[in-house]
Design a protein around this motif. Structure first.
Motif, short mmCIF file in Angstrom:
data_model
loop_
_atom_site.label_atom_id
_atom_site.label_comp_id
_atom_site.label_asym_id
_atom_site.label_seq_id
_atom_site.Cartn_x
_atom_site.Cartn_y
_atom_site.Cartn_z
N VAL A 1 50.35 49.06 45.47
CA VAL A 1 48.94 49.43 45.66
C VAL A 1 48.12 48.18 45.31
CG1 VAL A 1 47.11 51.06 45.08
CG2 VAL A 1 49.52 51.79 44.94
N SER A 2 47.55 47.56 46.34
CA SER A 2 46.79 46.32 46.15
C SER A 2 45.31 46.63 46.19
CB SER A 2 47.14 45.32 47.24
OG SER A 2 48.50 44.97 47.17
N ALA A 3 44.59 46.13 45.19
CA ALA A 3 43.15 46.36 45.08
C ALA A 3 42.46 45.00 44.97
CB ALA A 3 42.85 47.20 43.84
N LYS A 4 41.33 44.87 45.70
CA LYS A 4 40.62 43.59 45.73
C LYS A 4 39.12 43.84 45.78
CE LYS A 4 42.10 40.65 48.80
NZ LYS A 4 42.32 39.86 50.03
N VAL A 5 38.38 43.14 44.94
CA VAL A 5 36.91 43.19 45.00
C VAL A 5 36.47 42.58 46.32
CG1 VAL A 5 34.75 42.33 43.99
CG2 VAL A 5 36.63 43.04 42.50
N ILE A 6 35.65 43.34 47.10
CA ILE A 6 35.17 42.82 48.38
C ILE A 6 33.64 42.73 48.41
CG2 ILE A 6 37.22 43.53 49.65
CD1 ILE A 6 35.55 45.90 50.75
N THR B 1 25.92 49.25 33.84
CA THR B 1 25.68 47.96 33.22
C THR B 1 26.07 46.85 34.20
OG1 THR B 1 26.09 46.65 31.20
CG2 THR B 1 27.95 47.89 32.08
N PRO B 2 25.38 45.71 34.16
CA PRO B 2 25.62 44.65 35.14
C PRO B 2 27.06 44.13 35.17
CG PRO B 2 23.58 44.24 33.99
CD PRO B 2 24.26 45.38 33.27
N VAL B 3 27.47 43.70 36.37
CA VAL B 3 28.80 43.11 36.56
C VAL B 3 28.62 41.68 37.09
CG1 VAL B 3 29.86 45.34 37.04
CG2 VAL B 3 29.06 43.95 38.95
N PRO B 4 29.62 40.82 36.89
CA PRO B 4 29.54 39.47 37.45
C PRO B 4 29.48 39.54 38.98
CG PRO B 4 31.33 39.61 35.84
CD PRO B 4 30.83 41.02 36.09
N GLU B 5 28.70 38.67 39.57
CA GLU B 5 28.60 38.63 41.02
C GLU B 5 29.86 38.00 41.59
OE1 GLU B 5 25.71 36.86 44.56
OE2 GLU B 5 25.51 36.10 42.51
N TRP B 6 30.36 38.59 42.68
CA TRP B 6 31.46 37.98 43.42
C TRP B 6 30.87 37.33 44.67
CZ3 TRP B 6 33.44 39.45 48.37
CH2 TRP B 6 34.50 38.64 48.78
N VAL B 7 31.16 36.05 44.87
CA VAL B 7 30.65 35.31 46.02
C VAL B 7 31.84 34.97 46.91
CG1 VAL B 7 29.45 33.23 46.77
CG2 VAL B 7 28.80 34.34 44.61
N PRO B 8 31.80 35.44 48.17
CA PRO B 8 32.92 35.15 49.07
C PRO B 8 33.07 33.66 49.32
CG PRO B 8 31.13 36.26 50.26
CD PRO B 8 30.75 36.23 48.81
N GLN B 9 34.32 33.20 49.38
CA GLN B 9 34.59 31.78 49.57
C GLN B 9 35.19 31.45 50.94
OE1 GLN B 9 33.76 29.45 47.18
NE2 GLN B 9 32.83 31.19 46.14
N GLU C 1 36.36 32.62 55.11
CA GLU C 1 35.86 33.36 56.26
C GLU C 1 36.28 34.83 56.17
OE1 GLU C 1 36.46 33.15 61.04
OE2 GLU C 1 36.18 31.24 59.98
N ASN C 2 37.52 35.08 55.74
CA ASN C 2 37.99 36.46 55.59
C ASN C 2 37.20 37.20 54.51
OD1 ASN C 2 39.89 38.61 56.25
ND2 ASN C 2 40.65 38.28 54.18
N ASP C 3 36.92 36.52 53.41
CA ASP C 3 36.13 37.14 52.34
C ASP C 3 34.72 37.49 52.82
OD1 ASP C 3 38.22 36.99 50.55
OD2 ASP C 3 37.43 35.23 49.49
N ILE C 4 34.12 36.62 53.62
CA ILE C 4 32.79 36.88 54.18
C ILE C 4 32.86 38.11 55.09
CG2 ILE C 4 31.01 35.99 55.74
CD1 ILE C 4 31.70 33.17 54.53
N HIS C 5 33.90 38.19 55.89
CA HIS C 5 34.10 39.35 56.77
C HIS C 5 34.22 40.63 55.95
CE1 HIS C 5 35.58 41.86 60.01
NE2 HIS C 5 36.61 42.18 59.24
N LEU C 6 35.01 40.60 54.85
CA LEU C 6 35.17 41.78 54.00
C LEU C 6 33.84 42.19 53.36
CD1 LEU C 6 38.57 40.93 52.28
CD2 LEU C 6 38.15 42.74 53.97
N ARG C 7 33.10 41.21 52.86
CA ARG C 7 31.79 41.50 52.26
C ARG C 7 30.83 42.12 53.28
NH1 ARG C 7 27.99 37.07 51.55
NH2 ARG C 7 28.23 37.16 53.80
#
Length: 159
Positions: free
Chosen positions: A72-77, A120-128, A130-136
């Motif tokens: 079971v793979s989980a990833k912040v998108i 409560t606030p969480v750290p921002e994830w910034v896509p790095q 092209e695939n990460d940008i697509h997921l976001r």
């Protein structure tokens, strides 16, 4: 450390206790595994206790057999102010071979909460990549669709 680990994979064997009446792993067991992986991923990213706010788009693509190794793979998108959108893929297969097939996928939204249970606030994830940008971008489109679906669902809520 918060804001560092954006993904996690849980690996284990499916057990006879996970079986449904049809002899395959019960969908409810898979949903529990999804929630566990989403929590582990969100807590790892935020460094905080997290609660499930939404699980949707669950697609059961193929069954899981008892005795399969399950991943079971989980990833912040995507991250909002207090929420994290987690993409989940479940893969399974015979533990004697390396091949795993996609069995289930979905999106889970987790919210970080403080000791009083308040968001409560969480750290921002910034896509790095092209695939990460697509997921976001996909997560943002899904967020807009959920707003429309939520408005439609109001008609079904008994008052």
């Amino acid at each position: 450390m918060a804001g560092i680990d954006r993904q996690i994979t849980l690996r284990f064997l499916s057990e006879p206790a996970d079986v449904n009446f049809g002899g395959k792993v019960h969908g409810g067991a898979v949903m529990k595994w999804i929630d566990l992986a989403a929590y582990a991923c969100a807590a790892g990213w935020s460094g905080k206790y997290c609660i499930t706010a939404y699980a949707g788009g669950i697609r059961f693509v193929q069954p899981i057999l008892v005795g399969n190794i399950v991943e079971v793979s989980a990833k912040v998108i995507y991250t909002g102010k207090t929420s994290m959108h987690i993409g989940i893929d479940v893969r399974a297969g015979d533990p004697k071979v390396s091949e795993r097939h996609l069995t289930t996928h979905c999106i889970v939204i987790m919210v970080a909460v403080d000791e009083q249970g308040q968001p409560t606030p969480v750290p921002e994830w910034v896509p790095q990549t092209e695939n990460d940008i697509h997921l976001r971008d996909s997560a943002l489109r899904l967020m807009e669709m959920r707003k429309k679906i939520g408005a439609e669902m109001e008609a079904h809520v008994q008052k």
